[in-house]
Design a protein around this motif. Structure first.
Motif, mmCIF file in Angstrom:
data_model
loop_
_atom_site.group_PDB
_atom_site.id
_atom_site.type_symbol
_atom_site.label_atom_id
_atom_site.label_comp_id
_atom_site.label_asym_id
_atom_site.label_seq_id
_atom_site.Cartn_x
_atom_site.Cartn_y
_atom_site.Cartn_z
ATOM 1 N N ARG A 139 0.848 -1.194 0.000
ATOM 2 C CA ARG A 139 0.000 0.000 0.000
ATOM 3 C C ARG A 139 0.875 1.233 0.000
ATOM 4 N N LEU B 287 1.372 5.353 0.992
ATOM 5 C CA LEU B 287 0.915 6.504 1.756
ATOM 6 C C LEU B 287 0.685 7.654 0.775
ATOM 7 N N SER B 288 0.003 8.674 1.245
ATOM 8 C CA SER B 288 -0.397 9.782 0.365
ATOM 9 C C SER B 288 0.788 10.419 -0.358
ATOM 10 N N ARG C 158 5.311 7.160 -0.113
ATOM 11 C CA ARG C 158 6.007 6.122 0.651
ATOM 12 C C ARG C 158 5.245 4.814 0.478
ATOM 13 N N GLN D 240 4.731 0.679 1.604
ATOM 14 C CA GLN D 240 5.011 -0.418 2.535
ATOM 15 C C GLN D 240 4.554 -1.719 1.894
ATOM 16 N N ILE E 118 3.484 -5.306 2.436
ATOM 17 C CA ILE E 118 2.885 -6.050 3.543
ATOM 18 C C ILE E 118 3.335 -7.501 3.538
ATOM 19 N N ILE F 194 5.583 -7.563 12.275
ATOM 20 C CA ILE F 194 5.569 -6.429 13.213
ATOM 21 C C ILE F 194 6.776 -6.496 14.149
ATOM 22 N N ILE G 245 9.961 -5.347 12.112
ATOM 23 C CA ILE G 245 10.172 -3.940 11.768
ATOM 24 C C ILE G 245 9.998 -3.017 12.966
ATOM 25 N N GLY H 89 10.914 -1.833 5.840
ATOM 26 C CA GLY H 89 10.892 -0.479 6.392
ATOM 27 C C GLY H 89 12.260 0.178 6.379
ATOM 28 N N GLU I 61 -2.507 -2.767 9.195
ATOM 29 C CA GLU I 61 -2.476 -1.320 9.460
ATOM 30 C C GLU I 61 -1.308 -0.980 10.390
ATOM 31 N N HIS I 62 -1.083 -1.872 11.344
ATOM 32 C CA HIS I 62 0.019 -1.688 12.291
ATOM 33 C C HIS I 62 1.361 -1.718 11.557
ATOM 34 N N ILE I 63 1.513 -2.631 10.617
ATOM 35 C CA ILE I 63 2.740 -2.707 9.818
ATOM 36 C C ILE I 63 2.953 -1.417 9.040
ATOM 37 N N MET I 64 1.903 -0.898 8.434
ATOM 38 C CA MET I 64 1.991 0.377 7.703
ATOM 39 C C MET I 64 2.543 1.461 8.629
ATOM 40 N N ILE J 43 4.268 1.305 11.594
ATOM 41 C CA ILE J 43 5.635 1.268 12.104
ATOM 42 C C ILE J 43 6.675 1.101 11.005
ATOM 43 N N GLY J 44 6.226 0.683 9.814
ATOM 44 C CA GLY J 44 7.193 0.482 8.746
ATOM 45 C C GLY J 44 7.603 1.762 8.057
ATOM 46 N N ARG J 45 6.678 2.686 7.903
ATOM 47 C CA ARG J 45 6.954 3.820 7.031
ATOM 48 C C ARG J 45 6.569 5.177 7.600
ATOM 49 N N GLN J 46 6.161 5.242 8.873
ATOM 50 C CA GLN J 46 5.741 6.542 9.395
ATOM 51 C C GLN J 46 6.711 7.087 10.446
ATOM 52 N N GLU K 197 3.706 10.922 13.194
ATOM 53 C CA GLU K 197 2.622 10.230 12.494
ATOM 54 C C GLU K 197 2.129 9.025 13.288
ATOM 55 N N ALA L 85 -0.793 10.584 7.544
ATOM 56 C CA ALA L 85 -0.253 10.277 6.211
ATOM 57 C C ALA L 85 -1.031 9.182 5.479
#
Lengths: 199, 199
Positions: A47, A49-50, A53, A55, A57, A116, A119, A159, B114-117, B119-122, B126, B199
Motif C-alpha cells: 500500500r 501513503l499519500s 512512501r 510499505q 505487507i 511487526i 520492523i 521499512g 495497518e500496524h505494519i503500515m 511502524i514500517g513507514r511513518q 505520524e 499520512a
DNA sequence: CGCAAAATTGACTGTTATCAAACTTAGTGG
DNA sequence: CCACTAAGTTTGATAACAGTCAATTTTGCG
C-alpha cells in the motif's frame, strides 16, 4: 508441483490465470471475496501513503495463499513480481466458513505479527538476516535461491531504504555469511550464524 | 455493556474471569484454543526478543476479541493492563469454523496490516497521531479518553522509545492539537488536524 | 508526608535516511 | 559481437530523526 495443496478440501471451483511481471492482480477498492494460491512465480502485496512512501505487507511464493479480506473490497495492491500463475478460489457466497480458510487466515495473522516484531524492534542487520532466513525456510530450507524481488521491494518490506539494504548485503557478504552468486541469487553460507542474528 | 457482542451466535458456553492489573492471561507455550472478549479493562499482547527488547502487538479494549492462534500453543504474552474482565469462549473442538470466528480472524489480520503500515513507514509524530486517533475511533469517536497503558507500553507498540513518545506528546500539546487533562487522560482538540498527520 | 514508579526534559550520540555519483546488468539495435 | 541505453544496484559524504544516557519533575500510593 510437489507442494501439498493447503486448499485441499475446498469444494469451490477454481481457475488458473497467468500474470506477467509487474501485472496488477487487484487494487484497493476492487471487489474482494476471491483468494489465490500461487502456482509459480511470486506476488507482492503493498500500500502507498499519500506522499508516495510504500510499505510492502507481504511476499507470497509458490504454494502460498493470499487475498482474504475482512471487508467487501480490497485495501491493498497485489502485483505479480515475476511471471506468476495463480489459482483463483472463490470464497463460498453462502457465508459458510471452512476450517481450512480459518486456518489460512490465522496463519496470515501470525505471519503479520512476526513482521511487526521484525520492523518494530530490530536493526537493519537483524531484519535482513531474518528476511533471508525466512526466504530459505519457506522454500524448504535450501541454502541458495533466487530473490524474485528487487532491492527496493525488500527495502519497502523491511521499512528500510534501498541503500541500507545494499549496504547490509555488502556487510553480510564481507563477513562471509552470504555469497551473492549473482545480483539476485543469494547463498546462505552460515545459516546458523544468520539465524543467531535474528534476535 | 452497550457494545453489541460480535460473538453473538456462538453456540459455545463461556465463563467470565477477572484479572488484576498486570496479571498474565496467557504466555508463549500455553495451550491455545480459547479466545476472549474484553468486557471491561484493557489487554496488551506482546513478545520479547532474546535481549529484552519488547514489541507490543496489540491493545484490546472493551468489546474487542483476541486470543486466536494458528498453532496449538500461544506465541505471545497477553496481560491485563488495568483490572480487566474477560469472557473466555472456547473454540469448538470438532474443528467447526463459524463465520463469526473467520470474520474476527480477518479483522485481526487487517488490524495487523495497518500496524505494519504505521511502524514500517511513518515518523514518530505520524505514529503517535495515528495511535491517538485510533484509540478515539475505537471508543466511538469520543474527543477525550483515558489511556489505560503507560508511555512504555505505547512506545513498545509503536516501535519507539519512552522518551520519544513523551517528546511527541509535548510537541502535539504545544501545537494545540491535544490537551493532557491528566497524565493518562488525553483530549483531542483538533481531531481533523491529527487525522491529516497520519499520512 | 514520604517514597517509589512513571514521566518529562536536556545534552549528546548513532543508526539509518538523504543526496549524489559511479558502477553493473540486461536488453536492443547496428 | 559489440556499443548503447536504461534500470537497478552499489558506494560515498553528509544530515536528520530517534536513541541513549542522565538528571529532574510529577504522580500515585502507603
Amino acid at each position: 508441483m510437489s507442494i501439498v495443496s493447503p486448499t485441499a478440501g475446498f469444494p469451490s471451483t477454481y481457475s488458473v490465470v497467468t500474470f506477467n511481471a509487474g501485472a496488477e492482480i487487484y487494487a484497493p477498492g476492487d471487489k474482494a471475496g476471491t483468494f489465490y494460491q500461487v502456482e509459480f512465480g511470486a506476488v507482492r502485496v503493498h500500500r502507498l501513503l499519500s506522499d508516495g512512501r510504500r510499505q510492502v505487507i507481504a511476499f507470497h511464493l509458490a504454494g502460498e495463499t493470499f487475498g482474504f479480506e475482512a471487508d467487501r473490497t480490497h485495501s491493498f495492491f497485489a502485483e505479480a513480481i515475476t511471471q506468476t500463475g495463480l489459482r483463483a478460489i472463490s470464497r463460498p457466497a453462502n457465508g459458510e466458513a471452512s476450517p481450512e480458510l480459518l486456518t489460512l487466515a490465522l496463519r496470515g495473522m501470525l505471519r503479520a505479527h512476526e513482521h511487526i516484531m521484525m520492523i518494530g524492534r530490530q536493526t537493519a542487520v537483524e531484519r535482513i538476516s531474518g528476511f533471508l532466513v525466512d526466504m530459505a525456510d519457506r522454500q524448504g530450507g535450501i541454502e541458495y535461491f533466487d530473490l524474485p524481488m528487487s532491492r527496493l521491494d525488500i527495502a519497502d518490506y523491511l521499512g528500510l531504504t534501498i541503500e541500507t539494504v545494499s549496504r547490509v548485503f555488502a556487510k553480510l557478504r564481507s563477513a562471509g555469511l552470504i555469497k551473492l552468486r549473482s545480483i539476485r541469487c543469494v547463498e546462505l553460507k552460515k545459516l546458523e550464524t544468520l539465524r543467531s542474528l535474528c534476535a
